[in-house]
Motif scaffolding. Sequence first.
Motif: not given
Lengths: 455, 455
Positions: B255-259, B392-399, B405-409
């Motif tokens: 995997d590789y992070p988006d954020v 911030a990670a949880i907020d990003e995941a909820l977004k 969409v799936s992003r890697t955090i």
Amino acid sequence: MSDTIKYLLPEEQIPKTWYNIAADLPVPQSPVLNPGTGQPIGPEDLAPLFPMALIGQEVSQEREIEIPDPVRDVYRQWRCTPLFRARRLEKALDTPAKIYYKYEGVSPAGSHKPNTAVAQAFYNKEEGIKKICTETGAGQWGSSMAFAGSLFGIDVQVYMVKISYNQKPYRRALMETYGAECFASPSDRTEAGRAILAQDPDSTGSLGMAISEAVEVAATNDDTKYSLGSVLNHVLTHQTVIGQEAMLQMEMAGDYPDVVIGAAGGGSNFAGIAFPFIGANLRGGPKVRAVAVEPAACPTLTRGVYAYDFGDTGHLTPLMRMHTLGSAFVPPGFHAGGLRYHGMAGMVSHLAEQGLIDAVAYHQNPCFAAGVQFARAEGIVPAPESTHAAKAAIDEALKCKEEGVSRTILFNLSGHGHFDMQAYTDYHAGLLKDEDYDEAALKASLDQLPQVAAE
Amino acid sequence: MSDTIKYLLPEEQIPKTWYNIAADLPVPQSPVLNPGTGQPIGPEDLAPLFPMALIGQEVSQEREIEIPDPVRDVYRQWRCTPLFRARRLEKALDTPAKIYYKYEGVSPAGSHKPNTAVAQAFYNKEEGIKKICTETGAGQWGSSMAFAGSLFGIDVQVYMVKISYNQKPYRRALMETYGAECFASPSDRTEAGRAILAQDPDSTGSLGMAISEAVEVAATNDDTKYSLGSVLNHVLTHQTVIGQEAMLQMEMAGDYPDVVIGAAGGGSNFAGIAFPFIGANLRGGPKVRAVAVEPAACPTLTRGVYAYDFGDTGHLTPLMRMHTLGSAFVPPGFHAGGLRYHGMAGMVSHLAEQGLIDAVAYHQNPCFAAGVQFARAEGIVPAPESTHAAKAAIDEALKCKEEGVSRTILFNLSGHGHFDMQAYTDYHAGLLKDEDYDEAALKASLDQLPQVAAE
């Protein structure tokens, strides 16, 4: 630079089974008795308190008990725990001994306790239990059960020894963070608690009292089971992941211990590191000296008697044959709350009677001195309980120096001291007392031991 | 059961070099200035405070700086630190996002700070220094320097912000256990401290004040150097072991992070996780959004100005161009003591100016709520600083969930909260305030910024 060396197992070598020493005993352990009939108890006697899977493990004679995959999946978050060769400590002691320590403080709760908490939560969940009630002294066990409950969606209620509840708010906060409820014991929530408070409204509590309260809640509520963090065979068995990993890690190091050391309160910390090595010896493997280290203020193995006794103050438990100071014994205050139990695991006591293990006792100041010496060399600050094992390991290494021989020493660093820094503050300030227990109170407590015909 | 997954590197993959982002900058960072002359400082200006090796690293343009073997030997005690895929948290959030966290709490001091403390102690030792003087807020840095000093046989003196000295005795006890001396700042031991106390005898201190005291002690004693736990380039560079390991671990995960997310006080926690990913992008690698998370009560990146300013209250340091609230700014009380600095690392500020990183600010109650949610899912209780990254990670995941969409955090869980359970107790009891900083005081503080012709 000869530095501390770390040994870690690949994930596939994390144990797939727990080791049950009952299978290798030359003489079987005495049965647990029903206090009413004096007869051995059956599974039905324990069914109100424990799920059947754990009752089965309690009396199992199988050498290997499979670790369920969901338990192993949780274990993998922090296991394999590191085994370290304490080269910096060896250098500081200028000893020819080799010192290894297995470090269980990397678990989320900071101690070895989650090894069994996770297993117990899993089996309760499997049998549809919604709530677990337990007790805790300093809070290592309660916080570990709270952690495990949060993972498996089980409500956790903890009765915490009142003096610790008031003096150690940090572990209470940890339990609450994991979502558990925590009550100071003795409380007015149970018959047992109310009876104790009626006799002594200012009681600061004891593990024996807190056990009575937790057992009562479980026994009188259908959806609630009881859980114990040490003493019982299934708990000791779950902790053997520690020693089993250590054995493979010692193999990686190309070494094998002459001496294995663990602190002993209820006995699971010591059993976890020592039983796999003792068992290997019983099956023909190398001889290992296993040393249980206890507090001089609560010296069950070194000063208690081997007798049938209750596990709790309120006499709600069955009778176990063990080294005990009597269920009425209340030790003087000292910081290693996890070592303040009046009894010792029946299995550990049995091994002591069979001459298969040794025991030593220390006061707390020399233990904290060892903890500070260890921290300055190895960087890790031991929990007050774990300082007892560090003290015994350092003494053993210094004896090697005196004798001019090298022995290989392994001890269980069962947890970090980050929740217990007040104890270190008090130690630095010279405020810690090395109190002895009250001889008269011990005698009085032993005079009240139940009479059991089978003995 | 879809459980948390751990990724660990084999020992030979622990980084052998630190990553220096200066080598990859499209626009170079502004120089550090001598406040007297307004001209760029040279090594001789810093020589009273730092060993030459660190001064060299501060201005180095080399991409890779070799990690000395003795430092790497110490790192190996707890590194590689685990990277976890937070599957239990993902499930609790019901998010399509993938959340990874790098856990630095496994170090002996319980945070990422030893990564640079050990390196700094080593270089001082190499240059014959006997004593290091430093400051600390909540105590994470001071205890890490105390740990490193104990390993290399260097005496450590720590000036601890007075309010934390009184309210957080646990970390003070940790420093003393490692053998360091700890003083409440402002103290009457230095000119800087006495000047502050003369103006305000009841001052509860600030990081800026404690820095003045520690710098003064180092500048006026030949055998003593100064050490800083964040902000400076060499500190940020040392912390890149975090992100470099994470990069290899993400590769293991396929995997590789988006954020990439880190809490930002002085900036080294954020830089440690983010700089290697930002650098890879600057060299043509995948785009990553890097997010620095700061407290709303001390919002240097989101509300400060980008200007030359002093690093301390007493104006003993050179001038750094950075996001600052002014060196006279004193934030309201909140629990994440590591995030209470008036400035931000010059390098982090420069990246923000270049549009290479984002910043967000949160109040402490939502951060502790995130910390509790994280603890109940993943078992690890984050330090107050680290709750900001978790939030911030949880907020990003909820977004991601909202957007479908799936992003890697990826976020940096920089330390455990076991020393900070009082903060969780206060949070559970509803006692934590979400105070804003005083707008008038901020304006007054910014009005006092030094005038620098070069800007």
